[in-house]
Scaffold this motif. Sequence first.
Motif, PDB file in Angstrom:
ATOM      1  N   ASP A 148      47.401  50.834  42.838  1.00 23.82           N
ATOM      2  CA  ASP A 148      48.473  49.908  42.468  1.00 23.82           C
ATOM      3  C   ASP A 148      49.576  50.584  41.667  1.00 23.82           C
ATOM      4  OD1 ASP A 148      47.162  50.331  40.082  1.00 23.82           O
ATOM      5  OD2 ASP A 148      47.066  48.215  39.517  1.00 23.82           O
ATOM      6  N   ASP A 191      46.154  47.284  33.708  1.00 23.99           N
ATOM      7  CA  ASP A 191      47.050  46.221  34.172  1.00 23.99           C
ATOM      8  C   ASP A 191      48.509  46.659  34.210  1.00 23.99           C
ATOM      9  OD1 ASP A 191      47.874  46.269  31.545  1.00 23.99           O
ATOM     10  OD2 ASP A 191      47.380  44.180  31.111  1.00 23.99           O
ATOM     11  N   GLY A 192      48.772  47.933  33.905  1.00 27.17           N
ATOM     12  CA  GLY A 192      50.131  48.447  33.928  1.00 27.17           C
ATOM     13  C   GLY A 192      50.755  48.567  32.560  1.00 27.17           C
ATOM     14  N   PHE A 208      53.465  38.597  31.462  1.00 31.36           N
ATOM     15  CA  PHE A 208      52.405  38.509  32.459  1.00 31.36           C
ATOM     16  C   PHE A 208      52.452  37.147  33.142  1.00 31.36           C
ATOM     17  CE2 PHE A 208      50.951  41.514  29.308  1.00 31.36           C
ATOM     18  CZ  PHE A 208      50.374  42.533  30.056  1.00 31.36           C
ATOM     19  N   ASP A 209      52.002  37.118  34.408  1.00 31.48           N
ATOM     20  CA  ASP A 209      51.815  35.819  35.046  1.00 31.48           C
ATOM     21  C   ASP A 209      50.432  35.290  34.673  1.00 31.48           C
ATOM     22  OD1 ASP A 209      49.989  37.145  36.653  1.00 31.48           O
ATOM     23  OD2 ASP A 209      51.271  37.164  38.427  1.00 31.48           O
ATOM     24  N   ARG A 251      48.843  39.657  35.882  1.00 33.65           N
ATOM     25  CA  ARG A 251      49.655  40.755  36.398  1.00 33.65           C
ATOM     26  C   ARG A 251      50.884  40.950  35.521  1.00 33.65           C
ATOM     27  NH1 ARG A 251      49.925  38.556  42.495  1.00 33.65           N
ATOM     28  NH2 ARG A 251      50.607  36.781  41.240  1.00 33.65           N
ATOM     29  N   ARG A 252      51.149  42.212  35.150  1.00 31.79           N
ATOM     30  CA  ARG A 252      52.327  42.486  34.336  1.00 31.79           C
ATOM     31  C   ARG A 252      53.573  42.346  35.197  1.00 31.79           C
ATOM     32  NH1 ARG A 252      55.722  46.317  33.544  1.00 31.79           N
ATOM     33  NH2 ARG A 252      54.611  47.665  35.000  1.00 31.79           N
ATOM     34  N   ILE A 253      54.534  41.567  34.724  1.00 30.04           N
ATOM     35  CA  ILE A 253      55.748  41.270  35.476  1.00 30.04           C
ATOM     36  C   ILE A 253      56.919  42.120  34.998  1.00 30.04           C
ATOM     37  CG2 ILE A 253      57.378  39.460  36.127  1.00 30.04           C
ATOM     38  CD1 ILE A 253      54.562  39.140  37.286  1.00 30.04           C
ATOM     39  N   ASP A 274      61.786  40.103  37.058  1.00 33.28           N
ATOM     40  CA  ASP A 274      60.711  41.079  36.976  1.00 33.28           C
ATOM     41  C   ASP A 274      61.303  42.463  36.737  1.00 33.28           C
ATOM     42  OD1 ASP A 274      61.621  42.075  39.413  1.00 33.28           O
ATOM     43  OD2 ASP A 274      59.994  41.215  40.587  1.00 33.28           O
ATOM     44  N   TYR A 276      54.109  31.608  32.174  1.00 31.07           N
ATOM     45  CA  TYR A 276      54.010  33.046  31.942  1.00 31.07           C
ATOM     46  C   TYR A 276      53.563  33.296  30.503  1.00 31.07           C
ATOM     47  CZ  TYR A 276      56.546  33.455  36.319  1.00 31.07           C
ATOM     48  OH  TYR A 276      56.912  33.368  37.634  1.00 31.07           O
TER      49      TYR A 276
END
Length: 448
Positions: free
Chosen positions: A41, A65-66, A390-391, A395-397, A418, A429
């Motif tokens: 990813d 998660d980024g 994050f959502d 997930r990091r937006i 984003d 969010y």
Amino acid sequence: TADGDALTTLYRNDGGTLESVSSLLPDVEFGSTAFSDVDNDGDLDVALCGVEDDGTYFVGVFANDGSGVFTPIPIDGRGVLHCSMDWGDYDGDGFDDLLVTGHRIAPTEISAHTDIYRNGGGTQFRRQPFDLIGLTAGTGRLVDVDADGTLDIILNGGTNVAFRRALATIYKGGSGTFRRLTNLPGTFPGALSLGDMDRDGDADLAIIGLGQDRQAATTLYLNAHLLVNERPSSPSGLQSEVSGGTATLQWEAAEDATTPAQSLTYNLRTGTVAGANDIKSVPLASDGGLVRTARGNVVHNTSWSIRNLPNGTYFWAVQAIDNGLAASAFSAEASFQVTASTGGKPVGIDDDAVSATELRLLPVYPNPVADLATLTFELPRAGHVRIDIFDVVGRRIDSPVVALLGAGRHSVDWGSNDDHGHRLASGVYVVRLQFEEEIRVAKMAIRR
């Protein structure tokens, strides 16, 4: 640690300064760790082995998660200590699998183990029933030693802790399994390292440690396999997309005579002048080859994002590396420009003369958000700050704040997009503020 407790610490490199960050990884001792992008990813995940303070043997894989927060991936694990770990795609499906060596201590015996964990698409890891000799206090590596494109296993260490039996052995891989190929004099405790000493495109071997006679030993082995490991083709089709201070770099997959295309790894270098690698570096020789033999720094990805770039012109190139660790020539160099960045400090950030005694994340204003949101927070002292969006599934937006700021109240206007500049859909969010080891969160709704 100095007081005898197990400790696992993740350090983030902020322009050459290492700073510990909260990662939620378990504390272990007598262990090892290894990074790879296990779910492809675009960020690096981590594996960890060792023993916890309560004596529990541990092995685990954690997804990034980024933003540097890691969550466990299910694994059918057998924890060990005095362990080593290595990543490689032994089954050619494009997802890295995990090799772990080490031992466990039971009331009546000490047992050494060597395990392969197959990666199930980045969602789970299962221990495979391979008949591999158990080794501990040493090193295990996955590498193609015979130039057939499939990963083999090289092990060096102790086969029996109590009687200090040292062994190095090579297993040939193929058809999804491994068979023992040859044994070499080993060391215990010991280590091994791979490098192309004669620059012929295949991996040579160095073994160090205490030999069977308990004397220090260093042995070098040249890979004399008759098959020639042809280098991969150079990647092509380089493209870049820039949004604010984030550059997303893409390229077409390379080709190799034996290594499957999805198993190739890639080295990405990026610099502020042509030919440089001061932004994302790889160890280069004067002729553009590798000084050391290693997998690529962006693993199997053919796309990679670099964030928080200051305004300027950047140059980049990519090379491919096969399972034998032979590297292609670098691609033709490409360039891109960043023109709308503040180098990590968000556009529109305001510093208010308000004293603060603790870390606070104030409510988002307005909430719900229709277009522009103001994120306000207070810092008790100067330091590195990060705000991520994050959502609801984690997930990091976006990361609207990554900066070194002074004490007091700060606010930033965020455009509810984003990190690629795309407008976010209506929904709930989470805003996450990280300062040193502390974290604060707040919820907000976007209503278009």
